[in-house]
Design a protein around this motif. Structure first.
Motif, mmCIF file in Angstrom:
data_model
loop_
_atom_site.group_PDB
_atom_site.id
_atom_site.type_symbol
_atom_site.label_atom_id
_atom_site.label_comp_id
_atom_site.label_asym_id
_atom_site.label_seq_id
_atom_site.Cartn_x
_atom_site.Cartn_y
_atom_site.Cartn_z
ATOM 1 N N THR A 39 -1.242 116.745 -72.962
ATOM 2 C CA THR A 39 0.150 116.472 -73.320
ATOM 3 C C THR A 39 0.256 116.096 -74.791
ATOM 4 O OG1 THR A 39 0.719 115.842 -71.061
ATOM 5 C CG2 THR A 39 2.179 115.054 -72.800
ATOM 6 N N THR A 42 0.292 119.226 -76.689
ATOM 7 C CA THR A 42 1.584 119.899 -76.525
ATOM 8 C C THR A 42 2.665 119.199 -77.354
ATOM 9 O OG1 THR A 42 0.903 120.582 -74.313
ATOM 10 C CG2 THR A 42 3.244 120.763 -74.830
ATOM 11 N N VAL A 55 8.619 115.454 -76.182
ATOM 12 C CA VAL A 55 7.776 116.249 -75.297
ATOM 13 C C VAL A 55 6.957 115.272 -74.470
ATOM 14 C CG1 VAL A 55 5.907 117.935 -75.165
ATOM 15 C CG2 VAL A 55 7.696 118.193 -76.896
ATOM 16 N N SER A 57 5.022 114.597 -70.404
ATOM 17 C CA SER A 57 4.370 115.316 -69.319
ATOM 18 C C SER A 57 5.380 115.735 -68.260
ATOM 19 C CB SER A 57 3.295 114.440 -68.669
ATOM 20 O OG SER A 57 2.721 115.129 -67.582
ATOM 21 N N SER A 63 8.225 121.585 -64.687
ATOM 22 C CA SER A 63 8.480 122.377 -65.885
ATOM 23 C C SER A 63 9.627 121.778 -66.703
ATOM 24 C CB SER A 63 8.841 123.808 -65.469
ATOM 25 O OG SER A 63 9.194 124.584 -66.571
ATOM 26 N N LEU A 72 10.043 125.919 -76.329
ATOM 27 C CA LEU A 72 8.763 125.586 -75.723
ATOM 28 C C LEU A 72 8.984 125.323 -74.236
ATOM 29 C CD1 LEU A 72 5.736 124.695 -75.919
ATOM 30 C CD2 LEU A 72 6.596 122.402 -76.436
ATOM 31 N N HIS A 74 7.109 123.927 -71.128
ATOM 32 C CA HIS A 74 5.935 123.087 -70.857
ATOM 33 C C HIS A 74 5.835 122.898 -69.351
ATOM 34 C CE1 HIS A 74 3.843 118.928 -71.625
ATOM 35 N NE2 HIS A 74 2.991 119.845 -71.210
ATOM 36 N N ASP A 76 3.405 121.812 -65.910
ATOM 37 C CA ASP A 76 2.247 121.133 -65.349
ATOM 38 C C ASP A 76 2.018 121.732 -63.967
ATOM 39 O OD1 ASP A 76 0.499 119.392 -63.981
ATOM 40 O OD2 ASP A 76 1.114 117.713 -65.236
ATOM 41 N N VAL A 101 3.439 126.821 -72.397
ATOM 42 C CA VAL A 101 2.210 126.039 -72.326
ATOM 43 C C VAL A 101 2.071 125.542 -70.893
ATOM 44 C CG1 VAL A 101 1.024 123.969 -73.144
ATOM 45 C CG2 VAL A 101 2.408 125.322 -74.727
ATOM 46 N N GLU A 103 -0.309 123.305 -68.439
ATOM 47 C CA GLU A 103 -1.435 122.422 -68.148
ATOM 48 C C GLU A 103 -1.900 122.707 -66.725
ATOM 49 O OE1 GLU A 103 -0.684 118.284 -68.915
ATOM 50 O OE2 GLU A 103 0.616 118.718 -70.629
#
Length: 148
Positions: A39, A42, A55, A57, A63, A72, A74, A76, A101, A103
Protein backbone atom coordinates in the motif's frame (compact mmCIF):
# COMPACT_ATOMS: atom_id res chain seq x y z
CA UNK A 1 15.46 -4.86 -11.75
CA UNK A 2 15.91 -4.67 -7.98
CA UNK A 3 15.80 -1.74 -5.55
CA UNK A 4 16.13 -1.39 -1.81
CA UNK A 5 14.03 0.92 0.33
CA UNK A 6 15.28 1.57 3.84
CA UNK A 7 12.12 3.38 4.95
CA UNK A 8 8.42 3.54 4.12
CA UNK A 9 9.13 6.96 2.60
CA UNK A 10 11.71 5.34 0.28
CA UNK A 11 9.08 2.78 -0.75
CA UNK A 12 6.63 5.58 -1.58
CA UNK A 13 9.36 7.48 -3.46
CA UNK A 14 10.09 4.48 -5.68
CA UNK A 15 6.38 4.21 -6.47
CA UNK A 16 6.34 7.89 -7.36
CA UNK A 17 9.34 7.43 -9.68
CA UNK A 18 7.65 4.50 -11.41
CA UNK A 19 4.45 6.53 -11.89
CA UNK A 20 6.28 8.77 -14.36
CA UNK A 21 6.62 5.76 -16.68
CA UNK A 22 3.01 4.58 -16.52
CA UNK A 23 0.32 4.90 -19.18
CA UNK A 24 -3.36 4.02 -19.55
CA UNK A 25 -3.97 0.29 -19.56
CA UNK A 26 -0.99 -0.60 -17.39
CA UNK A 27 -1.49 -3.45 -14.93
CA UNK A 28 0.74 -3.85 -11.89
CA UNK A 29 0.52 -6.97 -9.74
CA UNK A 30 1.94 -6.40 -6.25
CA UNK A 31 3.32 -9.45 -4.50
CA UNK A 32 4.54 -9.59 -0.92
CA UNK A 33 3.57 -10.66 2.59
CA UNK A 34 1.43 -8.65 4.99
CA UNK A 35 3.25 -5.49 6.02
CA UNK A 36 5.73 -5.59 3.14
CA UNK A 37 4.78 -2.14 1.87
CA UNK A 38 2.37 -2.79 -1.01
CA UNK A 39 0.00 0.00 0.00
CA UNK A 40 2.88 2.41 0.69
CA UNK A 41 4.21 1.70 -2.79
CA UNK A 42 0.74 2.35 -4.24
CA UNK A 43 0.55 5.63 -2.30
CA UNK A 44 3.71 6.69 -4.13
CA UNK A 45 2.15 5.71 -7.45
CA UNK A 46 -0.91 7.80 -6.60
CA UNK A 47 1.24 10.81 -5.70
CA UNK A 48 3.18 10.47 -8.93
CA UNK A 49 0.00 10.15 -10.98
CA UNK A 50 -1.51 13.20 -9.27
CA UNK A 51 -4.66 11.44 -8.10
CA UNK A 52 -7.01 13.15 -5.70
CA UNK A 53 -7.68 11.93 -2.19
CA UNK A 54 -5.72 9.65 0.07
CA UNK A 55 -4.63 6.26 -1.23
CA UNK A 56 -5.48 3.74 1.47
CA UNK A 57 -5.73 -0.02 1.52
CA UNK A 58 -8.88 -1.28 -0.21
CA UNK A 59 -8.93 -4.45 1.91
CA UNK A 60 -12.52 -4.10 3.08
CA UNK A 61 -13.99 -2.53 -0.06
CA UNK A 62 -11.93 -4.69 -2.48
CA UNK A 63 -11.45 -1.87 -5.00
CA UNK A 64 -11.04 1.92 -5.01
CA UNK A 65 -10.85 4.26 -7.98
CA UNK A 66 -8.72 7.36 -7.49
CA UNK A 67 -9.46 10.09 -10.01
CA UNK A 68 -6.72 12.11 -11.61
CA UNK A 69 -5.12 12.92 -14.95
CA UNK A 70 -4.47 9.18 -15.19
CA UNK A 71 -6.89 7.37 -12.85
CA UNK A 72 -5.61 4.72 -10.45
CA UNK A 73 -7.67 1.60 -9.76
CA UNK A 74 -6.37 0.03 -6.53
CA UNK A 75 -7.55 -3.50 -5.79
CA UNK A 76 -6.91 -5.81 -2.87
CA UNK A 77 -7.55 -9.37 -4.04
CA UNK A 78 -6.63 -10.94 -0.68
CA UNK A 79 -10.21 -11.97 0.12
CA UNK A 80 -11.10 -12.99 -3.42
CA UNK A 81 -11.32 -16.72 -3.95
CA UNK A 82 -10.13 -16.88 -7.52
CA UNK A 83 -10.33 -15.56 -11.05
CA UNK A 84 -14.12 -15.99 -11.10
CA UNK A 85 -14.52 -13.49 -8.28
CA UNK A 86 -12.11 -11.08 -10.00
CA UNK A 87 -14.43 -11.21 -13.03
CA UNK A 88 -17.38 -10.44 -10.74
CA UNK A 89 -15.94 -7.07 -9.68
CA UNK A 90 -15.75 -6.01 -13.35
CA UNK A 91 -12.19 -4.69 -13.28
CA UNK A 92 -11.76 -4.90 -17.02
CA UNK A 93 -14.17 -1.97 -17.43
CA UNK A 94 -11.51 0.40 -16.05
CA UNK A 95 -8.27 -1.22 -17.18
CA UNK A 96 -7.97 0.42 -20.61
CA UNK A 97 -8.26 3.98 -19.27
CA UNK A 98 -6.46 3.65 -15.94
CA UNK A 99 -3.45 2.29 -14.18
CA UNK A 100 -4.63 -0.79 -12.31
CA UNK A 101 -2.72 -1.98 -9.24
CA UNK A 102 -3.71 -5.28 -7.67
CA UNK A 103 -2.36 -6.37 -4.30
CA UNK A 104 -2.46 -10.14 -3.78
CA UNK A 105 -3.38 -10.61 -7.45
CA UNK A 106 -0.73 -13.10 -8.52
CA UNK A 107 -2.35 -15.84 -10.57
CA UNK A 108 -5.72 -14.04 -10.58
CA UNK A 109 -5.54 -10.90 -12.73
CA UNK A 110 -2.80 -11.26 -15.31
CA UNK A 111 -5.41 -11.92 -18.01
CA UNK A 112 -6.79 -8.37 -17.64
CA UNK A 113 -4.03 -6.95 -19.86
CA UNK A 114 -1.73 -8.19 -22.62
CA UNK A 115 1.27 -7.41 -20.42
CA UNK A 116 1.84 -6.52 -16.80
CA UNK A 117 4.50 -5.62 -14.27
CA UNK A 118 5.03 -7.74 -11.19
CA UNK A 119 6.23 -5.72 -8.23
CA UNK A 120 7.67 -8.11 -5.65
CA UNK A 121 8.21 -6.54 -2.23
CA UNK A 122 10.08 -8.44 0.46
CA UNK A 123 10.61 -7.04 3.95
CA UNK A 124 13.88 -8.13 5.49
CA UNK A 125 14.44 -8.66 9.22
CA UNK A 126 16.16 -5.24 9.39
CA UNK A 127 12.95 -3.63 8.00
CA UNK A 128 14.55 -2.78 4.65
CA UNK A 129 12.35 -3.57 1.65
CA UNK A 130 13.74 -5.30 -1.40
CA UNK A 131 11.57 -4.35 -4.35
CA UNK A 132 11.94 -6.24 -7.61
CA UNK A 133 10.26 -5.31 -10.87
CA UNK A 134 9.55 -8.29 -13.11
CA UNK A 135 8.22 -7.29 -16.55
CA UNK A 136 5.82 -9.70 -18.24
CA UNK A 137 5.53 -8.81 -21.91
CA UNK A 138 4.92 -5.52 -23.64
CA UNK A 139 7.43 -2.68 -23.48
CA UNK A 140 7.97 -2.88 -19.71
CA UNK A 141 11.67 -3.74 -19.96
CA UNK A 142 12.35 -0.70 -22.14
CA UNK A 143 10.36 1.63 -19.88
CA UNK A 144 12.04 0.33 -16.73
CA UNK A 145 15.46 1.07 -18.18
CA UNK A 146 14.69 4.73 -17.37
CA UNK A 147 14.61 3.96 -13.65
CA UNK A 148 18.13 2.52 -13.46
Amino acid sequence: MKFTAATVEDTRALGERLAALLKPGDLLVLIGPLGAGKTAFTQGLGAGLGVSGAVTSPTFVISRVHKGPLPLVHVDAYRLGGALEVDDIDLDADVADSVTVVEWGEGLVEQLAESHLEVRIDRRADDVREITFVPAGGDWADRLAGLG
